[in-house]
Design an enzyme around this catalytic site. Structure first.
Site, PDB file in Angstrom:
ATOM      1  N   TRP A  77       0.829  -1.210   0.000  1.00 23.57           N
ATOM      2  CA  TRP A  77       0.000   0.000   0.000  1.00 23.57           C
ATOM      3  C   TRP A  77       0.856   1.250   0.000  1.00 23.57           C
ATOM      4  O   TRP A  77       0.535   2.223  -0.703  1.00 23.57           O
ATOM      5  CB  TRP A  77      -0.991  -0.044   1.167  1.00 23.57           C
ATOM      6  CG  TRP A  77      -1.837  -1.275   1.083  1.00 23.57           C
ATOM      7  CD1 TRP A  77      -1.835  -2.334   1.937  1.00 23.57           C
ATOM      8  CD2 TRP A  77      -2.769  -1.611   0.031  1.00 23.57           C
ATOM      9  NE1 TRP A  77      -2.711  -3.300   1.497  1.00 23.57           N
ATOM     10  CE2 TRP A  77      -3.298  -2.883   0.335  1.00 23.57           C
ATOM     11  CE3 TRP A  77      -3.199  -0.965  -1.120  1.00 23.57           C
ATOM     12  CZ2 TRP A  77      -4.234  -3.518  -0.483  1.00 23.57           C
ATOM     13  CZ3 TRP A  77      -4.131  -1.594  -1.935  1.00 23.57           C
ATOM     14  CH2 TRP A  77      -4.635  -2.850  -1.613  1.00 23.57           C
ATOM     15  N   ASP A 101      -1.790   6.662   6.277  1.00 22.27           N
ATOM     16  CA  ASP A 101      -2.816   5.721   5.828  1.00 22.27           C
ATOM     17  C   ASP A 101      -3.065   4.748   6.987  1.00 22.27           C
ATOM     18  O   ASP A 101      -2.234   3.902   7.276  1.00 22.27           O
ATOM     19  CB  ASP A 101      -2.311   4.974   4.583  1.00 22.27           C
ATOM     20  CG  ASP A 101      -3.269   3.871   4.122  1.00 22.27           C
ATOM     21  OD1 ASP A 101      -4.326   3.670   4.754  1.00 22.27           O
ATOM     22  OD2 ASP A 101      -2.949   3.204   3.117  1.00 22.27           O
ATOM     23  N   LYS A 124     -12.472  -2.000   7.196  1.00 16.98           N
ATOM     24  CA  LYS A 124     -11.800  -2.825   8.195  1.00 16.98           C
ATOM     25  C   LYS A 124     -12.491  -2.581   9.545  1.00 16.98           C
ATOM     26  O   LYS A 124     -13.451  -3.268   9.851  1.00 16.98           O
ATOM     27  CB  LYS A 124     -10.308  -2.499   8.275  1.00 16.98           C
ATOM     28  CG  LYS A 124      -9.478  -3.314   7.293  1.00 16.98           C
ATOM     29  CD  LYS A 124      -9.442  -2.779   5.896  1.00 16.98           C
ATOM     30  CE  LYS A 124      -8.379  -3.516   5.076  1.00 16.98           C
ATOM     31  NZ  LYS A 124      -8.475  -3.264   3.654  1.00 16.98           N
TER      32      LYS A 124
END
Ligand code: PLP
Ligand code: PLP
Ligand code: MG
Ligand code: MG
Ligand code: MG
Ligand code: MG
Lengths: 355, 355
Positions: free
Chosen positions: A100, A167, A191
């Site tokens: 990511w 992030d 999530k």
């Protein structure tokens, strides 16, 4: 059969939230209308959006500190480019701790010079680099708090004299941090916060408006702030379910209570991974292990079929590792009960007995 | 009490779709898991995405004709900038028929020269301009098929020798057109297709890849096509409900059957608006009237309180006009039964009797 859902995201949400969400799709707030068929400008939905935004700031301890919370569309992947679009004038510093982070770097490169201050890529991202220098003239420093795929988690964050961008897609609301150290936090909902389809952005207003480039409206944080996160039609259902999950978190004692339970769950599983000779953890340094996503392997592939049928028969879902790591990944987000972790640990012990 | 939902969007969806969506939030495909807690890479969800994409092309008659259907995030507002990001090299031609066209023009201007070929702005967008010249060297021509706010609808589209781009947010799947005349069609789901939170993009592949600018991944149609509309986590719930609605449309006889019913509903209401001296239509030319959003006013404001309490007591929802037009707006999307329109017409007649 009750499922033990270790899916990495979208993932388990509280049962009570599912129940309320299901009912709202039929009849919302006793309006005799569905949540998904009313105007987003109606008072009933405006209240949802306001509540969700304020709960997000409350859980992070960021109320009345110059921050705004937004519920946008586009996933965390859109934040990779929005962060740069809104903040990158000349150069920015990025820590590369996984897939990511790498994607965030790739998108940011379209908008300026990117200094990769450190990377654990050569070790397939199995640790968090800790010794690095951040150029003091960078426009911001970007990091990824938890690496969903590799199962590493930053336990400390550098002190910087520039905006700190993070992030937090896969560990937001899972542990207590001094969130006021951060200037821009973003997280895909799917999530710890809600279903796929919305992204939380928490931004300190004073870092905005310092860029010379013109930003398209939908990519401009200032535009969304000016319209209370309703510049265009918001993703109604995803925002509503996120609000319900944030309410549930509050009832359960907030982020501090979630952290305590998450520590217990992680400790239960990692202890077994270490103790049981049939298993080994993927992450090189124990201090870098993620409390959200535990990655591990069998010490011998010969046990694979036996283990796979044991956990599947126990009602466990979503334990396969990501293809770039292999092995197994147990994602233990806020809504996962410790009983589910115990079921997994029991299965690991059973394999040992049988193996 | 049963509601008659004339909301402009988000708006009414079929009752059977609501029912299935509500159930899927608890238990999807008998997995003993919720739709919103499973991996988007699971076979169960990949099937949903494939089905939704293929139904969209099927309803438009665009299968095997070089088109791709995508379900993206960001709303139609993100398409204002994505269309330009992907297609605008030098200049593009836009027809300005309302608020949404104006916003599309504003965003496109960041990427090149915009020629506004005609505009009905001076008449508060109460008609569709028909005489205009499209410069033959434009990169594409952009129009808005239906103006949700002002209640106008394009009944004919110009013949052009360049890509034809159309925002069909508020009338997609409502009428039969030769969709193969269009090269890029986009539509926010929250009218005829599903809940807010996803946007359908139908694009002819051969118009892509002709631009010199580098496009961020999330804004690049080619990237999304290459990943079968799953470049990142898709808005699972919104895509699923859109799929259910497209299945419902197929059972009901598809776009042709929807068009027939939409004509009947529109004719019922517009006939009453014209006949009843207490009401008048907003749109200047009858041929430009939208079959989706009927805008009308009271001929005398003195009837306002009486009319408002009559329709509210009849269980009608969402009849208020947009603030930029005033008066009333009856949105009659595919899922609105003709019985609801009859209830509104009855209320209009009742006002006449009492008035
Ligand atoms: C840490 C992290 N960042 C970004 C993303 C991408 O999120 P999205 O799919 O919402 O774009 C993910 C997805 O799992 C993630 O775990
Ligand atoms: C014709 C048209 N285009 C664009 C939009 C904007 O859509 P979104 O809110 O999904 O960005 C709307 C919203 O009503 C619309 O009616
Ligand atoms: Mg990673
Ligand atoms: Mg071990
Ligand atoms: Mg308009
Ligand atoms: Mg009349």
């Amino acid at each position: 059969m009750k499922k033990h859902n270790f899916s990495a995201g979208p993932c388990i949400l509280p049962q009570s939230v599912m129940q309320k969400a299901s009912e709202a799709v039929i009849n919302f707030n006793n309006l005799d209308l569905s949540l998904i068929e009313i105007s987003h400008r109606s008072k009933d939905f405006v209240d949802v959006m306001e509540n969700a935004r304020s709960l997000a700031l409350e859980h992070l301890g960021l109320q009345n500190k110059g921050y705004q919370a937004l519920f946008l569309q586009g996933g965390a992947s859109t934040q990779f480019l929005m962060a740069a679009y809104n903040l990158l004038e000349n150069k920015a510093a990025y820590l590369n701790t996984g897939t990511w982070s790498s994607k965030a770097i790739k998108e940011a490169k379209l908008f300026g010079e990117i200094i990769e201050v450190a990377s654990s890529k050569n070790a397939n991202f199995n640790y968090i680099p800790k010794e690095y220098v951040i150029p003091s003239d960078a426009d911001y420093f970007h990091c990824t708090s938890n690496n969903t795929i590799f199962g590493t988690q930053m336990k400390e964050f550098p002190e910087v004299n520039m905006p700190l961008v993070c992030d937090m897609s896969s560990d937001i609301f899972s542990r207590v941090l001094d969130f006021s150290k951060f200037d821009l936090i973003y997280a895909g909902a799917q999530k710890n916060m809600g279903p796929a389809g919305t992204t939380l952005v928490v931004v300190k207003e004073d870092i905005l408006g310092k860029i010379s480039r013109t930003i398209p409206s939908m990519l401009d944080y200032t535009v969304h702030i000016g319209k209370d996160s309703m510049f265009n039609t918001p993703p109604v259902f995803a925002v509503y379910v996120s609000m319900l999950t944030l309410e549930w978190l509050k009832e359960k004692g907030g982020v501090a209570a979630a952290e305590k339970l998450n520590n217990e769950k992680a400790s239960l599983l990692y202890t077994e991974i270490d103790r049981n000779s049939l298993f080994e953890g993927f992450v090189a340094n124990k201090e870098d292990r993620s409390n959200m996503n535990a990655t591990f392997n069998l010490t011998s592939e010969s046990h694979k079929d036996a283990f796979d049928s044991l956990w599947k028969n126990a009602g466990i879902n979503g334990l396969e590792g990501h293809r770039s790591v292999g092995g197994y990944r147990a994602s233990m987000y806020n809504a996962l009960p410790i009983e589910s972790v115990q079921v997994l640990v029991d299965v690991m012990k059973e394999l040992e007995r049988k193996g």
